[in-house]
Design a protein around this motif. Structure first.
Motif, short mmCIF file in Angstrom:
data_model
loop_
_atom_site.label_atom_id
_atom_site.label_comp_id
_atom_site.label_asym_id
_atom_site.label_seq_id
_atom_site.Cartn_x
_atom_site.Cartn_y
_atom_site.Cartn_z
N TYR A 32 0.81 -1.22 0.00
CA TYR A 32 0.00 0.00 0.00
C TYR A 32 0.85 1.27 0.00
O TYR A 32 0.30 2.37 0.01
CB TYR A 32 -0.95 0.00 1.21
CG TYR A 32 -0.29 -0.34 2.52
CD1 TYR A 32 0.31 0.63 3.32
CD2 TYR A 32 -0.25 -1.66 2.97
CE1 TYR A 32 0.93 0.32 4.51
CE2 TYR A 32 0.38 -2.00 4.17
CZ TYR A 32 0.96 -1.00 4.93
OH TYR A 32 1.58 -1.32 6.11
N GLN A 68 -0.91 -0.04 8.43
CA GLN A 68 -1.79 0.36 7.34
C GLN A 68 -2.79 1.43 7.76
O GLN A 68 -3.12 2.33 6.98
CB GLN A 68 -2.52 -0.85 6.77
CG GLN A 68 -3.17 -0.58 5.42
CD GLN A 68 -3.47 -1.85 4.65
OE1 GLN A 68 -3.20 -2.96 5.12
NE2 GLN A 68 -4.00 -1.70 3.45
N CYS A 75 -0.97 4.69 7.78
CA CYS A 75 -0.69 5.13 6.40
C CYS A 75 -1.94 5.74 5.77
O CYS A 75 -1.86 6.77 5.08
CB CYS A 75 -0.19 3.95 5.57
SG CYS A 75 1.48 3.41 6.01
N ALA A 76 -3.09 5.13 6.00
CA ALA A 76 -4.34 5.68 5.47
C ALA A 76 -4.65 7.03 6.11
O ALA A 76 -5.13 7.96 5.44
CB ALA A 76 -5.48 4.69 5.71
N SER A 83 2.77 9.33 3.82
CA SER A 83 2.19 9.54 2.49
C SER A 83 2.79 10.78 1.87
O SER A 83 2.93 11.81 2.53
CB SER A 83 0.67 9.68 2.60
OG SER A 83 0.08 9.85 1.32
#
Length: 201
Positions: free
Chosen positions: A41, A102, A105-106, A184
């Motif tokens: 991802y 994750q 990260c989102a 990100s």
């Protein structure tokens, strides 16, 4: 002839000593730092951000002697923030690597996209935003960088932390209580690029 041979021998010994003193990274440490390699991802540049963060955490002193030195050789930038980093790294104790998460990260991606689209900077409503994942961690912190899209430049910018008197970004990176990371890199209207890092304990 004997004198020439002795001079040559001295040069060889001296060169060997210089090579022995050259600071290098153990391949096993480099592999240990690459915790995001299988995170599908993340982009390759986002994985590299986590790699550099982990290197400075695993061996702050060696990072200063290698990567920071390389950066300073290319920029010739030696302001007070750079000097404080040069002083801090040798006395900073090594710590655990950051593992990619994750949900973090989102969370970072959402803020990077919104900041870029709306031409904003900073950590607007961080406590309100992190409600959705706060219970997954014992503590959270956020770093934001603007104008860089390359992992090495992003990490160096936040470690040097120029203009931030509290050195909050540097402190987040070198805080051993944080174990997880989300990051990100997204376009930004005003700065071309922005990178968001979110840390979790």
């Amino acid at each position: 002839m004997q004198m020439r041979f002795c001079s040559l021998l001295f040069l060889l010994v001296f060169s060997s000593a210089i090579c022995a003193q050259k600071k290098t990274w153990d391949p096993a440490v480099l592999e240990k730092a690459n915790t995001a390699k299988d995170a599908a991802y993340l982009t390759s540049e986002e994985k590299a951000v986590i790699f550099y963060l982990n290197l400075v955490r695993l061996d702050p002193k060696l990072f200063g002697e290698t990567y920071l030195k390389k950066y300073l050789d290319s920029t010739q930038d030696h302001n007070s923030y750079v000097l404080s980093l040069l002083k801090a790294l040798p006395s900073t104790k090594p710590m655990d690597v950051l593992l990619p998460a994750q949900d973090l990260c989102a969370f970072a991606k959402a803020h990077a996209i919104k900041s870029g689209r709306e031409n904003k900077v900073g950590h607007d409503n961080f406590k309100e935003r992190n409600k959705v994942i706060r219970n997954n961690y014992t503590g959270m912190a956020e770093n934001c960088d603007y104008g860089n899209d390359k992992a090495f430049d992003i990490v160096m910018s936040l470690l040097i932390d120029e203009g931030i008197q509290s050195l909050g970004h540097r402190k987040n990176i070198l805080n051993p209580k944080y174990k997880y990371i989300g990051t990100s890199i997204r376009p930004h209207k005003g700065y071309d690029w922005n990178c968001v890092m979110d840390f979790g304990g």
